[in-house]
Every structure is written in structure tokens, then in C-alpha cells.
Design a protein around this motif. Sequence first.
Motif, short mmCIF file in Angstrom:
data_model
loop_
_atom_site.label_atom_id
_atom_site.label_comp_id
_atom_site.label_asym_id
_atom_site.label_seq_id
_atom_site.Cartn_x
_atom_site.Cartn_y
_atom_site.Cartn_z
N VAL A 181 1.33 -0.85 0.29
CA VAL A 181 -0.72 0.00 0.40
C VAL A 181 0.95 1.28 -0.54
O VAL A 181 2.03 1.07 0.90
N VAL A 182 0.47 2.06 -1.04
CA VAL A 182 1.19 3.38 -0.31
C VAL A 182 -0.60 4.60 -0.45
O VAL A 182 -1.04 5.00 -1.07
N HIS A 183 0.31 5.43 0.40
CA HIS A 183 -1.30 6.13 0.90
C HIS A 183 -0.57 7.83 0.78
O HIS A 183 0.75 7.94 1.09
N VAL A 184 -1.41 8.93 0.31
CA VAL A 184 -1.35 10.09 0.01
C VAL A 184 -2.44 10.90 1.61
O VAL A 184 -3.10 10.78 0.44
N VAL A 185 -1.61 11.70 2.05
CA VAL A 185 -3.03 12.62 2.62
C VAL A 185 -2.59 13.68 2.16
O VAL A 185 -1.65 14.32 2.48
N GLU A 186 -4.00 14.50 1.88
CA GLU A 186 -3.46 15.48 1.43
C GLU A 186 -4.84 17.40 2.66
O GLU A 186 -5.59 16.50 2.57
N PHE A 187 -4.25 18.06 2.99
CA PHE A 187 -5.00 19.31 2.96
C PHE A 187 -4.56 20.13 3.01
O PHE A 187 -3.93 20.62 2.86
N GLN A 188 -6.24 20.54 2.68
CA GLN A 188 -5.79 21.56 0.77
C GLN A 188 -6.13 22.74 2.12
O GLN A 188 -6.62 22.85 3.32
N LYS A 189 -5.71 23.94 1.48
CA LYS A 189 -6.07 25.68 2.21
C LYS A 189 -7.90 25.53 2.55
O LYS A 189 -8.04 25.82 3.78
N ARG A 190 -8.81 25.04 2.41
CA ARG A 190 -10.54 25.62 1.58
C ARG A 190 -10.61 23.40 1.77
O ARG A 190 -10.11 22.84 0.53
N GLY A 191 -11.74 23.11 2.06
CA GLY A 191 -12.14 21.88 2.16
C GLY A 191 -11.81 20.98 2.95
O GLY A 191 -10.19 21.34 3.59
N PRO A 192 -12.42 19.47 2.70
CA PRO A 192 -12.09 18.53 3.99
C PRO A 192 -10.22 18.09 3.37
O PRO A 192 -9.81 17.89 1.53
N ALA A 193 -9.38 17.10 4.03
CA ALA A 193 -8.89 16.30 3.99
C ALA A 193 -9.09 14.60 3.23
O ALA A 193 -10.26 14.73 3.47
N SER A 194 -7.90 15.04 2.31
CA SER A 194 -8.54 13.70 1.42
C SER A 194 -7.18 12.56 1.39
O SER A 194 -6.21 13.05 1.34
N CYS A 195 -7.48 11.15 1.28
CA CYS A 195 -6.51 10.88 1.12
C CYS A 195 -6.55 9.87 -0.17
O CYS A 195 -7.69 8.35 -0.24
N THR A 196 -5.64 9.10 -0.10
CA THR A 196 -5.00 8.79 -1.86
C THR A 196 -4.59 7.18 -2.06
O THR A 196 -3.42 7.36 -1.29
N LEU A 197 -4.99 5.92 -1.72
CA LEU A 197 -4.62 4.53 -2.08
C LEU A 197 -4.38 3.78 -2.53
O LEU A 197 -5.35 4.21 -3.44
N PHE A 198 -3.58 3.30 -3.04
CA PHE A 198 -3.25 2.70 -4.40
C PHE A 198 -2.20 1.38 -3.64
O PHE A 198 -1.16 0.87 -2.82
#
Length: 164
Positions: A128-145
Motif C-alpha cells: 500500500v502507498v497512500h498520500v494524505v492531502e490537507f487543503q486550504k479550503r475543503g476537507p482532507a483527503s487520502c489516496t490509496l494505491f
Amino acid sequence: MRLEFLRNNQKKLRQEQYQGVVDSVISGIMVGGKLGRRIYLPPTFIGGPRDLRHRYLDSIALVQQFGRPDLFLTITCSPNWPEIKERLQPGEEAKNKPDLCARVFKVKLSIISNKIMSGEVFYKVSSVVHVVEFQKRGPASCTLFDNTETRIQVYDTRGLQYDG
């Protein structure tokens, strides 16, 4: 605090190896005022260029070892989750409580990741490789491969089978 330590202890970190002035002159910067002072950030500094390069190379090594990913999942934090809504005071909005949203997102992400890794949701996962992104506006998201141990067969709308 940590950046201040890195700035004040450059000699201990062998900053002279990085020849910032020589590199700047070679690249065409001849005015000394534009050179500035280079600060060496070690690979242990999270988010620094050496750390990001290290993480990228680790991800590429996983692709070489296990093949291309079988699953691409995106998980996004929702401010309407009951766990967030029940902890807000009257009149508060989730967008004004990023710490609460981040905590709930982290807990839910770890639960989902554990279910995926154990094979409860899909097949047994090998990497598994995952990336968590916190953006200026809007919710956090995570992408899993994910790579599964059993190849997943994918069909298109015409019924043609793709080899996963």
C-alpha cells in the motif's frame, strides 16, 4: 524550533558539501544579493526535498517489486459525519474546527486501512502507498494505491475482460 536548530548547526550537518555559492555562479547568478544563504535540510525533515525524493523512490521500488497498483481509492473527510457534528457546539461549523476534522479523519482512515490490509474489504493486500492531502479550503483527503495478492479482473461495459 527544529528549523532554527538546522539553521544554527549547519557546520555540524556538513553544509559545506553542498557548495551553494558555486552552484549559483555556475547557474548564472552573479549578483551577491540574490544568492542568499542556503540552509541544508536533512532527509529526516518531513516535507523537505530530500524526504519527498526518498518517499518517491520507495514508491517506485514497490511498483518494481509488486507491479502496478490494482486499486486506486480516494477517501475524503466529510464535515457531515456524525462523529464531527456531535462534537460541535451550537452555532459552530466544521470548517472552523480543522483539528476536530483531522482527528476524526485520521481515526476513520486507520480503520479503513486496517480493514483493507486485513483483506476484509477486498482481497489480501500485498503493498500500500497512500498520500494524505490537507487543503486550504475543503476537507482532507487520502489516496490509496493497493496491490492485491490475487489479481482483480476488470470488465468494461462491453464485457471485454482486461488482464489486471
